[in-house]
Design a protein around this motif. Sequence first.
Motif, PDB file in Angstrom:
ATOM      1  N   HIS A 175      31.287  11.663  53.491  1.00 51.12           N
ATOM      2  CA  HIS A 175      31.073  11.855  54.859  1.00 51.12           C
ATOM      3  C   HIS A 175      31.628  13.388  55.809  1.00 51.12           C
ATOM      4  O   HIS A 175      29.961  14.011  55.625  1.00 51.12           O
ATOM      5  CB  HIS A 175      31.159  10.908  54.946  1.00 51.12           C
ATOM      6  CG  HIS A 175      31.118   9.594  55.173  1.00 51.12           C
ATOM      7  ND1 HIS A 175      31.232   8.990  55.799  1.00 51.12           N
ATOM      8  CD2 HIS A 175      30.036   8.746  54.423  1.00 51.12           C
ATOM      9  CE1 HIS A 175      30.744   7.144  55.145  1.00 51.12           C
ATOM     10  NE2 HIS A 175      29.385   8.204  54.271  1.00 51.12           N
ATOM     11  N   ARG A 176      32.710  13.472  54.809  1.00 49.42           N
ATOM     12  CA  ARG A 176      33.022  14.662  55.545  1.00 49.42           C
ATOM     13  C   ARG A 176      32.857  15.700  54.285  1.00 49.42           C
ATOM     14  O   ARG A 176      32.050  16.817  55.208  1.00 49.42           O
ATOM     15  CB  ARG A 176      34.817  14.522  55.703  1.00 49.42           C
ATOM     16  CG  ARG A 176      35.530  13.763  56.421  1.00 49.42           C
ATOM     17  CD  ARG A 176      36.581  14.137  56.318  1.00 49.42           C
ATOM     18  NE  ARG A 176      37.489  13.529  55.625  1.00 49.42           N
ATOM     19  CZ  ARG A 176      37.883  12.385  55.183  1.00 49.42           C
ATOM     20  NH1 ARG A 176      37.309  11.232  56.025  1.00 49.42           N
ATOM     21  NH2 ARG A 176      38.382  11.808  53.575  1.00 49.42           N
ATOM     22  N   GLU A 177      32.438  15.451  53.241  1.00 53.30           N
ATOM     23  CA  GLU A 177      31.747  16.858  53.211  1.00 53.30           C
ATOM     24  C   GLU A 177      30.657  16.766  53.139  1.00 53.30           C
ATOM     25  O   GLU A 177      29.928  18.692  52.868  1.00 53.30           O
ATOM     26  CB  GLU A 177      31.697  16.118  50.891  1.00 53.30           C
ATOM     27  CG  GLU A 177      30.944  16.878  50.182  1.00 53.30           C
ATOM     28  CD  GLU A 177      31.510  18.548  49.905  1.00 53.30           C
ATOM     29  OE1 GLU A 177      30.618  19.681  49.616  1.00 53.30           O
ATOM     30  OE2 GLU A 177      32.926  18.625  50.337  1.00 53.30           O
ATOM     31  N   THR A 179      29.509  16.225  55.941  1.00 56.32           N
ATOM     32  CA  THR A 179      29.697  17.335  57.447  1.00 56.32           C
ATOM     33  C   THR A 179      29.445  18.765  57.315  1.00 56.32           C
ATOM     34  O   THR A 179      28.745  20.044  57.765  1.00 56.32           O
ATOM     35  CB  THR A 179      30.808  16.576  57.921  1.00 56.32           C
ATOM     36  OG1 THR A 179      29.905  15.550  58.318  1.00 56.32           O
ATOM     37  CG2 THR A 179      30.514  17.584  59.669  1.00 56.32           C
ATOM     38  N   SER A 180      30.648  19.092  56.093  1.00 55.83           N
ATOM     39  CA  SER A 180      30.808  20.276  56.098  1.00 55.83           C
ATOM     40  C   SER A 180      29.660  21.768  55.515  1.00 55.83           C
ATOM     41  O   SER A 180      29.224  22.440  55.466  1.00 55.83           O
ATOM     42  CB  SER A 180      31.956  21.201  55.396  1.00 55.83           C
ATOM     43  OG  SER A 180      32.552  20.061  55.349  1.00 55.83           O
ATOM     44  N   ARG A 181      28.446  20.474  54.735  1.00 52.42           N
ATOM     45  CA  ARG A 181      28.391  21.335  53.728  1.00 52.42           C
ATOM     46  C   ARG A 181      26.737  21.792  55.262  1.00 52.42           C
ATOM     47  O   ARG A 181      26.048  22.581  55.236  1.00 52.42           O
ATOM     48  CB  ARG A 181      26.977  20.241  52.697  1.00 52.42           C
ATOM     49  CG  ARG A 181      27.837  20.149  51.589  1.00 52.42           C
ATOM     50  CD  ARG A 181      26.999  19.706  50.980  1.00 52.42           C
ATOM     51  NE  ARG A 181      27.558  19.512  49.614  1.00 52.42           N
ATOM     52  CZ  ARG A 181      27.964  19.048  48.496  1.00 52.42           C
ATOM     53  NH1 ARG A 181      25.885  17.998  48.678  1.00 52.42           N
ATOM     54  NH2 ARG A 181      27.853  18.728  47.722  1.00 52.42           N
ATOM     55  N   LEU A 182      26.509  20.479  57.173  1.00 51.45           N
ATOM     56  CA  LEU A 182      25.755  20.551  57.600  1.00 51.45           C
ATOM     57  C   LEU A 182      26.081  21.445  58.035  1.00 51.45           C
ATOM     58  O   LEU A 182      25.192  22.895  58.623  1.00 51.45           O
ATOM     59  CB  LEU A 182      25.506  19.173  58.234  1.00 51.45           C
ATOM     60  CG  LEU A 182      24.651  19.314  59.566  1.00 51.45           C
ATOM     61  CD1 LEU A 182      23.477  19.418  58.786  1.00 51.45           C
ATOM     62  CD2 LEU A 182      25.082  17.845  60.309  1.00 51.45           C
ATOM     63  N   VAL A 277      35.408  15.638  44.768  1.00 52.67           N
ATOM     64  CA  VAL A 277      34.024  15.479  44.423  1.00 52.67           C
ATOM     65  C   VAL A 277      33.632  13.965  44.649  1.00 52.67           C
ATOM     66  O   VAL A 277      34.085  13.093  43.318  1.00 52.67           O
ATOM     67  CB  VAL A 277      33.999  15.349  42.958  1.00 52.67           C
ATOM     68  CG1 VAL A 277      32.827  16.051  42.376  1.00 52.67           C
ATOM     69  CG2 VAL A 277      34.481  17.812  42.385  1.00 52.67           C
ATOM     70  N   GLY A 278      33.011  13.564  45.668  1.00 48.50           N
ATOM     71  CA  GLY A 278      32.490  12.166  45.953  1.00 48.50           C
ATOM     72  C   GLY A 278      31.798  11.644  44.836  1.00 48.50           C
ATOM     73  O   GLY A 278      30.767  11.863  44.213  1.00 48.50           O
TER      74      GLY A 278
END
Length: 426
Positions: A175-177, A179-182, A277-278
């Motif tokens: 989820h944090r990944e 968000t960072s992309r967003l 890497v999720g």
Amino acid sequence: MATEIEAWTTGPQNNGVFSLEQGQGEEDGSEDLNELEVNGNWTPQEKALHEARLKAKAKRRLRKSSSRDSNRESFSDSVSGELSTDPNSPKGKNAVNDRKSRTGKGRGLPKKGGAGGKGVWGAAGMVYEVEEPDAKDPNYDESSQMLLKELNLGHHKYEFSSLAVSLSLEGKASHRELTSRLLSDLSGKVLSEKDMSRAFDKMLKELPDLILDTPEAPLMLGQFIARAIADHALPMSFLDCYKGKVDCDHARAALDRALVLLSMKREIMRLDNVWGVGGGQRPVKHLIKEMNLLLKEYLVSGELSEAEHCLRDLEVPHFHHELVYEAVVMVLESTGDTALQMMVKLLKAFWQTGLITLDQMNRGFQRVYDELPEINLDAPLAHSIMETFVDLCYQESVITKQLRDSCPTRGRKRFVSEGDGGIVKS
């Protein structure tokens, strides 16, 4: 000369009189007729008729030539027959495919340096502006567009970023990944660097409240700041503004975390994997290694909650059959009943919490069934241990009766003795 004139003027048709019909049928000899004209031999009517014929012929020639070339010479030149082809006309070109300008200008080079025209990419180094998606385009996808513009947030746009980061702190690494992309996608299109700076400044001030629900909030926020700077969503001067001006220990910890991450291989690493890497994006070998480590730590510590937490953090529910497979293989390769009892307990806990579904459980056991002959080469007691393990799992309601009955068994024929004549012991 008189003889030639007499021969021309006397004929069997009109008795020396030239007719208009005969002149029109012999246009090719009109110039000769004009040269042979002698004053006094024609009547005024014949002379006027002859002049009218010459004018009509000149007009016909002028109409034919004007449609092909507008730059023809004067009317008198067309009458005298001094007609020539325009050198600038395309029809007068010998080399049709010549790239030289037909206007007589230029050096014959390609137009616009080869960067113009339809269906070309343009000159090297040319940067195109971002085109707004057209709602009338057949490939237009409304769900993929940024609808944040329609909210009309005005000066409160920065609060969107702070809210997204706050919610992701309570979620998973994946989820944090996202968000960072967003934040990276919104930067420069919807949110400016000033909006991003205000959002993270607000987050730093709210850290004392955030750590109540998320104790690791300072470290996570520092990673968000480092990732935003690496993605050019935040300016590098963001960290410099806080030097010597931070009193809160939590905010200082977040800024220190961001500074450390940015100083590590800054020219090579863009912090794309700051959240790991999720899920299914991880290599299969890495997932297998993590699951093996999880099972070995469980056999040493015996903590079910820690094993469950580690499995959930992997975020690969579609790959949980690998955990079942590795757990059963560990039991077959172990000595004693300790590993057997602990693995039954582990699978039962995962089954009751729904972490491992029926499909994943069946797939894991079926994989072991298929490879049991090969496993038996390294573990001679694999068949007998497998039968015992399957029975215990069925008693604990971990597997179904159908799965238990499908367990392969190795039939053993034992004779009473060599002298019994081959009688099989029942």
